[in-house]
Design an enzyme around this catalytic site. Structure first.
Site, PDB file in Angstrom:
ATOM      1  N   LYS A 159       6.814   2.947  -3.016  1.00 13.73           N
ATOM      2  CA  LYS A 159       7.333   1.700  -3.586  1.00 13.73           C
ATOM      3  C   LYS A 159       6.714   1.434  -4.960  1.00 13.73           C
ATOM      4  CE  LYS A 159       8.936  -1.141   0.270  1.00 13.73           C
ATOM      5  NZ  LYS A 159       8.834  -2.474   0.930  1.00 13.73           N
ATOM      6  N   TYR A 162      14.963   4.192   5.704  1.00 16.57           N
ATOM      7  CA  TYR A 162      16.304   4.448   6.215  1.00 16.57           C
ATOM      8  C   TYR A 162      17.188   5.205   5.217  1.00 16.57           C
ATOM      9  CZ  TYR A 162      15.195   1.087   9.926  1.00 16.57           C
ATOM     10  OH  TYR A 162      14.618   0.436  11.005  1.00 16.57           O
ATOM     11  N   ASP A 163      16.636   5.638   4.082  1.00 14.28           N
ATOM     12  CA  ASP A 163      17.439   6.316   3.065  1.00 14.28           C
ATOM     13  C   ASP A 163      18.261   7.485   3.613  1.00 14.28           C
ATOM     14  OD1 ASP A 163      16.562   4.549   1.169  1.00 14.28           O
ATOM     15  OD2 ASP A 163      15.260   5.971   0.109  1.00 14.28           O
ATOM     16  N   HIS A 193       0.832  -1.200   0.000  1.00 13.09           N
ATOM     17  CA  HIS A 193       0.000   0.000   0.000  1.00 13.09           C
ATOM     18  C   HIS A 193       0.871   1.257   0.000  1.00 13.09           C
ATOM     19  CE1 HIS A 193      -2.947  -2.941   1.900  1.00 13.09           C
ATOM     20  NE2 HIS A 193      -3.578  -2.500   0.833  1.00 13.09           N
ATOM     21  N   ASP A 207      10.257  -7.629   0.204  1.00 12.13           N
ATOM     22  CA  ASP A 207      10.504  -7.509   1.630  1.00 12.13           C
ATOM     23  C   ASP A 207      11.944  -7.041   1.755  1.00 12.13           C
ATOM     24  OD1 ASP A 207       9.079  -7.830   4.164  1.00 12.13           O
ATOM     25  OD2 ASP A 207      10.778  -9.086   4.703  1.00 12.13           O
ATOM     26  N   SER A 208      12.102  -5.898   2.333  1.00 10.40           N
ATOM     27  CA  SER A 208      13.423  -5.283   2.342  1.00 10.40           C
ATOM     28  C   SER A 208      13.709  -4.662   3.688  1.00 10.40           C
ATOM     29  CB  SER A 208      13.514  -4.218   1.239  1.00 10.40           C
ATOM     30  OG  SER A 208      12.509  -3.236   1.425  1.00 10.40           O
TER      31      SER A 208
END
Length: 206
Positions: A15, A160-161, A11, A70-71
């Site tokens: 992404k 976390y970028d 959602h 999934d990352s």
């Protein structure tokens, strides 16, 4: 114009946009669409297990080929954590700022040479059975090495970028959140996973 669709089991609009740009570079005839169904319980203990859980749910709900990512970030000095718990590192709510602030607190006394980390993207592709063809399941992985910054920098990206500094840069080094979308899409963990996923997408009918 895209003539076929593949659903991304998320959602998260960021992404969907990122995946759409990466897929469009090799399969402009495929449209990546967001998932509007119920979220399954992600009770896997690995990135691959959780990616498959989400892709299977999206394929079953929509009847379309489904991808799921999934990352997360693995920090070496933390034994690979946050890992699969990256999205909930600071608690049950997916709060990206709280997550990376907690990570920075945990690494506050760690010197730069020991702040090595990797962004990991595991992508599952589930293709439903059709016209007598059995269902297919595939899993690929991409790893983006780097290190954790001492403070957040940059306004692009998400998660976390702002605190992840990729390797293989010139000086001054930039966080993932300082890269343009085009730069990030060319080198990120998802882009690296897509190198392996590309031949599988090539087999999808538009």
């Amino acid at each position: 114009m895209p003539s076929g669709r593949v659903v991304l089991a998320t959602h998260n609009a960021h992404k969907v946009e990122e995946f759409g740009a990466i897929v469009g570079a090799t399969r402009p005839d495929l449209e990546v669409v967001g998932y509007d169904g119920p979220e399954p319980v992600e009770d896997g203990v690995t990135f691959a297990e959780n990616a498959l859980i989400k892709a299977r749910a999206a394929a079953a709900h929509t009847g379309l080929p489904a991808m799921a990512d999934d990352s997360g970030i693995r920090v070496d000095v933390l034994g690979g954590s946050p890992g699969v718990f990256s999205a909930y590192w600071a608690g049950h709510k997916k709060d990206g700022v709280a997550n990376y602030e907690l990570l920075l607190d945990q690494l506050a006394d760690i010197a730069d040479p020991h702040r090595t980390a990797q962004f990991v993207s595991t992508i599952a592709l589930v293709i439903p059975a059709e016209d007598g063809r059995p269902a297919e399941e595939h899993v690929v992985e991409g790893i983006w090495p780097g290190r954790v910054a001492t403070a957040p920098v940059g306004d692009n990206g998400f998660g976390y970028d702002p605190v992840f500094i990729p390797d293989e840069q010139g000086e001054p080094a930039r966080t993932a959140a300082e890269l343009s979308p085009e730069e990030k899409n060319a080198q990120s963990h998802r882009a690296r996973a897509f190198v392996a996923l590309g031949p599988l997408l090539a087999g999808l009918r538009a």
